[in-house]
Every structure is written in C-alpha cells, then in structure tokens.
Scaffold this motif. Structure first.
Motif, short mmCIF file in Angstrom:
data_model
loop_
_atom_site.label_atom_id
_atom_site.label_comp_id
_atom_site.label_asym_id
_atom_site.label_seq_id
_atom_site.Cartn_x
_atom_site.Cartn_y
_atom_site.Cartn_z
N GLU A 1 -8.35 4.21 -4.49
CA GLU A 1 -7.02 4.06 -5.10
C GLU A 1 -6.28 2.88 -4.48
O GLU A 1 -5.64 2.08 -5.19
CB GLU A 1 -6.22 5.35 -4.90
CG GLU A 1 -6.69 6.53 -5.71
CD GLU A 1 -6.18 6.47 -7.16
OE1 GLU A 1 -5.10 5.89 -7.38
OE2 GLU A 1 -6.87 7.00 -8.05
N LEU A 2 -6.33 2.78 -3.17
CA LEU A 2 -5.61 1.70 -2.48
C LEU A 2 -6.25 0.35 -2.75
O LEU A 2 -5.56 -0.68 -2.86
CB LEU A 2 -5.56 1.98 -0.98
CG LEU A 2 -4.74 3.21 -0.57
CD1 LEU A 2 -4.84 3.46 0.93
CD2 LEU A 2 -3.27 3.06 -0.97
N TYR B 1 0.83 -1.22 0.00
CA TYR B 1 0.00 0.00 0.00
C TYR B 1 0.86 1.26 0.00
O TYR B 1 0.51 2.28 -0.63
CB TYR B 1 -0.93 0.00 1.21
CG TYR B 1 -2.11 -0.95 1.10
CD1 TYR B 1 -2.96 -0.91 0.00
CD2 TYR B 1 -2.39 -1.88 2.10
CE1 TYR B 1 -4.04 -1.77 -0.11
CE2 TYR B 1 -3.47 -2.74 2.02
CZ TYR B 1 -4.29 -2.69 0.90
OH TYR B 1 -5.36 -3.54 0.79
N HIS C 1 2.13 3.25 -3.26
CA HIS C 1 1.29 4.11 -4.09
C HIS C 1 1.89 5.51 -4.15
O HIS C 1 2.36 6.04 -3.14
CB HIS C 1 -0.13 4.17 -3.52
CG HIS C 1 -1.14 4.72 -4.48
ND1 HIS C 1 -1.22 6.06 -4.81
CD2 HIS C 1 -2.12 4.11 -5.21
CE1 HIS C 1 -2.19 6.25 -5.67
NE2 HIS C 1 -2.76 5.08 -5.94
N ARG C 2 1.84 6.13 -5.30
CA ARG C 2 2.51 7.41 -5.49
C ARG C 2 1.92 8.53 -4.64
O ARG C 2 2.59 9.53 -4.37
CB ARG C 2 2.43 7.82 -6.97
CG ARG C 2 1.03 8.13 -7.46
CD ARG C 2 0.96 8.50 -8.93
NE ARG C 2 -0.38 8.91 -9.33
CZ ARG C 2 -0.83 10.15 -9.22
NH1 ARG C 2 -0.04 11.10 -8.73
NH2 ARG C 2 -2.06 10.46 -9.58
N LEU D 1 -5.06 -0.72 -6.16
CA LEU D 1 -3.70 -1.23 -6.04
C LEU D 1 -3.69 -2.63 -5.45
O LEU D 1 -2.93 -3.51 -5.89
CB LEU D 1 -2.87 -0.28 -5.17
CG LEU D 1 -1.41 -0.69 -4.89
CD1 LEU D 1 -0.60 -0.69 -6.18
CD2 LEU D 1 -0.77 0.26 -3.88
#
Length: 685
Positions: free
Chosen positions: A611-612, A549, A552-553, A615
């Motif tokens: 978003e997570l 996790y 992530h950018r 991912l």
C-alpha cells in the motif's frame, strides 16, 4: 516576479545571494512601532491603545462535574494592575530570600512551571517590570528535566501551579539554588481549578511543613500580590539589550541548550511577524507550551494589533471543545497535531464511501482549484453543504491557521484551506531566532514551501558539497539555510563553544537544508543530521517522505530509516485503528483478531508495505526512497518512550534509531537491497 527580494551582487563563492522580504528591501523595519523596544513597552502599548479590552481568559472550572464553562476574562487595565502589584510583591520576595543577581547581566531569573494559563503571562510580564528574565521549567523526566533547567539557569524563585509543588520539593536536594516556590493557585484551595483537584487544606499543610524543613519559602500568588499592594515599588525597566528569557531548545539531536534571548531580539521578531500577518483584534487560543518559543512568539506578535488570549483547558485532546467556546480568529498548530485532525475530518468528509464521499471529493477538488486560481476561499454551495461543519468544529471564525516546526503536506494544507475557508500559512523559525525567520504571505496559496524571509530578516544558502547540495544547483539553488538578523539569540547559556559551532560571522547556520524555488519562495529539504544516504548515492530526506506516507488512510504515522549500504528504506508504521483493524482482519482472515495480533501478522505487514509503495509511486517518489519492509507498531511512539519526542513534538531520530536498531537490521535481513556482504555475515545470513 520573485516573491523574495534578491540583494544585488550579494553572492560570494559557496554562498547564494541574500534574500529579503519584498516589501522591506533595506533589511530593516524601523518605521512602524519603532518606539517599542522591549516587551514591557509592548504591553504598555496594549494598555494605552486598547484600555479595558478583554485580554486574558480561562474557562470556568466546575469540580463537581469535572467540566468547563465559558471563558472568564480580565481586561488589559486589570492585567496592568495585577502585573504592577505582582511585580512589587516579587521585588519584596527577592529582596528577602534571593537578593543575588547575575554578575554579568545584573539581572535575576525567575522560573515558571505550569501549563498555559493567564498566570503564566502575568508572571512573565511582572518579571519584565523589574528587569528580571523568565526561564520556562519542564517537569518532564529525562533530558528536559526541571533539575537541568533550574541548575543551569541558577534559579532561586519558581512560580508554578499547585500540582507541581510536590515534585519541586522531591527534587530539592538536586536543586540547591531553589529558595522560593510561589503557587499560582491559592494554597487554601478556595478557588478550584484543574490543578487543585488532588489537594485539600490537610495536604497543603503537609507541603508547607515539608517546604519549611527544606528551607524553601512556600507562598501563593495572592500573598505575593498582597505584599505588593502594601509595599509598592518603582519599576526598574528593562533595556533592549537585557535578557527577557532563557528558552531551552527542543533538542532533536542531543541535550537541550538554553538560548539567551533579549528584548531587542523578541521585539524585532514579533514586529516582523505582525507586519507580515497584519493581524488586528485577534482572538487566539494558547495551547502550545509557553515554556517553548512558538506560542509566546504568537502571543506577543498579535499584541501590536490587540489580542484576546484564551487559554486551553489543559487537555490537548479537547482542543476543539475550547475552540467552539472561544471562537478564535487565529489558530496555530504544529503539523503533528494538524495531521491527526486531518485524519479525523478527512475520514468524515472526502474519505466517506458512497455518494456522500463522491460529492465531498468533487467539492474539495472544486474549491482547491478555486483557491489556487486566486478566486477566494468561499463557495456558497459547497461550504453550506459540506465544509461549514468542519469550520464549526474550529469555532466557525478562523481567519488564519498557522503551522510551523516541520513541513506540512500539500494535502493537509489544501484540506484545511478548503474546510475552514481561510489562509493556511506555513512558517519557519527556531528557538535561536525567537521562532521567526520565514513565513508565507497571506495571499500565497501555494504548497510545499515556508514562504519568504520575514521583514528585517536576511537569509542565504551555504553549499554543502559533500552532501551534493550546492547553491549553483539548477533549477533550484540548494544548501544549508543561514540567517542574519536582530532576531538572533545571544548565545547558549554557559555553552560558548556550542554557540561558536553554529555561527559563521554574523550569520547563524540553521542546520536545515533548503532550496530556493523558481518563484522565490523557500522550501525545506531536511535537517542535515537526519538526511539518509542510500546505496544509490542519493541523499534521502525523511521528513517530507514521512509526511507523504503518513497521509495513507490506514496509518497514523510512518517513521522511515535507511543507511548507505541499502538501496531501499524500512519503516515503523503506527496504524490508525479505526481503518486499519477492519482492513487487516480481511487480510489476515481473522474476524476477531485484535490490534496487536494484526500488527504481528507477516501477511498484513507485506500488504501494508505494498500500500505504501503504491502511494509512493503516485507521488513520484524515486526507488531509493521506497519502503521495502515495515514493522507495525500498535502503540504510538510517544507512548513507548516519551524521549522519542521533544516537548514541542519534534522527533529525536538518533534516539528512535538506537531503540529500533535490532528491528531495522532484522527488516533489512529479509530484503535483497543490501550492497555489502558484511551485513549478512554480521547477522548470520
């Protein structure tokens, strides 16, 4: 062919077979360097084999501009002379002020309190000359306080940098055993350093007067060396069974413990590391705290093949500046620091938008494929166009990058293998094993494992049936990792019951769950006391999840939490401001919102949760390990409460969980993943 050697017929009910290094099937390594049995003898080997070689270096400091220049070095021969004189001087100090010895060992402790610098190692080696043992002292408030270190080890003499002296005097009433403070810096402030910035002759005179009133002798290292020059003493050399240090554990699950480590354990561990790494003529940057075990393990391991040890300037944020001056050949970094460097350099290369980013990603994939197929690290075109720029930031000469403490994600490991064109090696060890245990071999380009047992180390797994981990699991045996070796500690100082808790006969229980992979390598699953049991009757391993996790950018760090009444996890997200702020402003529709305002936005929280989860899906994370809701924390956790992390930057989950308990409950109250109606009654839902 298995990377590890499996000892025939060594399995017993509830335990896996014994695994060893494939080149050292007997379980010993008593051939090469067998004549070296103590760390004092190891240093003697360095002086004899590599006389007048550059040995210890620190950067010149310019107080007028608060800047640093080149490294200034002392040679092995000069270090030996200083150690002899300092050791003789310490003999005089102890004879006058602190003649008492440990009744059980016949030895005396000496405390050391300072950032990494040449005087740290010179003091330790001078202590060994007279059978003394060192104790790293921490001045961090809380569970790792200097008071605890000094009192539990019954320390009478502390050697420290000048900036530590005021606090040492402040705590004098709480450390009644303390009789002598030796300053590494000249008390007349005639040689400036970072530590002397706030001091002058007048302020030092005040310190001297105060020390005298407290009946504490205050000297500096030059005075002690002068005493040794006038009164040289014969060395009282240590035996292999003698203590060489008491090293306090980091304490991820409770109060720290002082691990008793002998010369024999240290030599066995460092010799094994040397045989694994096969490093010669190493230039090493020392920046991880010497109070703890990992950096000293590295330093002494490299001494077998000669090492130049350059010390960092004291500012961890300027590590890359030190590297560009030192040009190290080996760098050891814990994953937390390496992840931060990855965030920076990945954003500037494979994370760039447009044609440059596409080219960087193409180059990255090409080199990863090349490395994993065994065709070497170098690529003439891609290195020249893209990756040499990153390598130059690390000094341009790194041959090995070593990582330990916690698992390193495959993305980060591949990125630095590609960018530095070098071995990126994961290893495993604990304070109780002198940081030794397992390590990836230099020709091993695989990810997500900690390698094989070091030479002279036996490991096996022990089933934990109540958690669903068994050595009969297929395709990979799983269980608690056990270690048997001469590298093991001799117990916890003054805590025999805690020592018994982790010993199973000759074997030490590490508290870490591991699995044996099909190729014979070992991978960590997680700590036993931090595994999360979900309502799906699935044990969730937080550390590898957090590594994924946190890649992530938009985020700097993700901390996951769960409990057995929930089907999903919740998390604390610490954002990466440079990428998060512009992204979050577009979500919130506020072009002038600051970081705190964005972190408090429910829309932003919902979107970053999505978003997570995306991912997680890409990484095939199962539903019970998915994040259902997040709290976005604008401030890094170590700035909220320094006790969230140990001084070796391992997170203390019980303390974090307690601090955020109300927040976690609030997050869960918004989700439809709780199986127990009592939860909603307890929270008025």
């Amino acid at each position: 062919m298995s990377k590890s050697y499996i000892v025939p017929s060594s399995e017993i009910p509830g335990y896996s077979p014994i695994y060893r290094h494939p080149k050292y099937k007997s379980g010993t390594h008593n051939g090469e360097f067998a004549d070296i049995t103590t760390l004092h003898e190891l240093f003697g080997h360095v002086v004899k084999t590599y006389p007048k070689k550059e040995f210890l270096g620190a950067r010149d400091y310019y107080p007028e501009t608060n800047s640093f220049g080149q490294y200034a070095w002392i040679t092995t021969t000069e270090a030996a002379e200083t150690i002899s004189e300092l050791g003789s001087g310490l003999d005089m100090v102890y004879a006058k002020y602190a003649p008492e010895v440990n009744s059980s060992t016949g030895q005396q402790p000496i405390g050391i309190l300072a950032m990494n610098r040449p005087e740290w190692l010179l003091t330790e080696l001078a202590a060994f000359r007279s059978r003394r043992y060192t104790v790293g002292v921490s001045d961090i408030a809380g569970v790792e306080s200097a008071e605890y270190n000094i009192n539990s080890a019954d320390i009478h003499v502390v050697v420290c940098s000048i900036d530590k002296i005021p606090r040492m005097l402040d705590r004098a009433d709480k450390t009644p055993s303390l009789k002598v403070i030796v300053s590494m810096d000249k008390l007349d402030c005639s040689k400036p350093s970072v530590a002397t910035q706030a001091f002058s002759k007048d302020t030092v005179d005040i310190l001297k007067t105060r020390a005298e009133s407290l009946n504490i002798a205050l000297l500096d290292m030059d005075e002690v060396i002068a005493m040794g020059q006038l009164n040289p003493t014969e060395p009282a050399l240590p035996k292999p069974s003698d203590l060489c240090t008491i090293c306090f554990t980091s304490g991820t699950s409770g109060a720290q413990k002082g691990a008793l480590l002998t010369h024999e354990a240290f030599i066995h561990a460092t010799r094994g590391a040397h045989l694994s790494l096969e490093q010669h003529n190493t230039t090493y940057l020392s920046h991880m705290s010497l109070m703890h075990i990992f950096d000293r393990y590295m330093v002494y391991s490299f001494m077998y093949g000669m090492v130049r040890i350059g010390f960092f300037n004291g500012d961890a944020t300027k590590i890359l500046d030190d590297m560009q001056v030192l040009h190290p050949t080996v760098v050891a970094v814990i994953p937390m620091v390496l992840n931060r460097l990855y965030d920076r350099f990945a954003e500037e290369t494979i994370g760039v938008k447009g044609i440059c980013g596409k080219l960087s990603r193409l180059a990255f994939r090409s080199k990863v494929k090349r490395i994993h197929s065994g065709r070497g690290y170098r690529h003439s075109l891609w290195d020249r166009l893209i990756f040499n720029k990153v390598a130059e930031m690390f000094g341009g000469n790194v041959k090995k990058l070593l990582s330990g403490a916690t698992p390193l994600s495959s993305e980060v490991q591949d990125f630095f293998s590609v960018s530095l064109s070098c071995d990126v090696i994961q290893g495993y060890g604990q304070t109780e094993t002198v940081a030794g245990g397992l390590i990836q071999m230099s020709d091993d380009c695989t990810n997500n494992n900690i390698g094989v047992p070091n030479p002279g180390v036996d490991i096996r797994l022990r089933s934990i049936p109540d958690m669903g981990y068994n050595v009969t699991d297929t395709p990979s045996p799983r269980g608690e990792m056990m270690i048997r070796s001469k590298i093991l500690f001799s117990g916890y100082n003054g805590q025999p019951e805690r020592t018994k808790e982790i010993m199973d006969g000759e074997w030490m229980a590490t508290g870490d769950i591991a699995k044996i992979n099909s190729d014979g390598s070992v991978s960590l699953v997680d700590r036993i006391n931090s595994v999360i049991k979900s309502a799906s009757v699935m044990w969730v391993e937080p550390t590898p999840l957090e590594s994924i996790y946190s890649s992530h950018r938009l985020v700097k760090f993700v901390y996951v939490y769960g409990f057995e009444r929930a089907h999903e996890l919740v998390a604390i997200v610490v954002p990466e401001p440079s990428t998060f702020v512009p992204w979050a402003r577009s979500i919130a529709g506020k072009t002038d919102a600051n970081l705190t305002e964005l972190c408090n936005s429910s829309d932003v929280a919902n979107r970053i949760t999505q978003e997570l989860r995306t991912l997680a899906s890409k990484n095939q994370i199962p539903p019970p390990a998915m994040i259902g809701a997040v709290h976005i924390e604008p401030v890094p956790l170590d700035q909220i409460n320094r006790e969230f992390y140990t001084s070796s930057l391992k997170i203390r989950r019980p303390i974090v969980n307690q601090h955020y308990k109300a927040r976690f409950d609030e997050l869960y109250s918004t989700l439809d993943c709780i199986t127990d109606p009592k939860f909603f009654l307890e929270h008025g839902k």
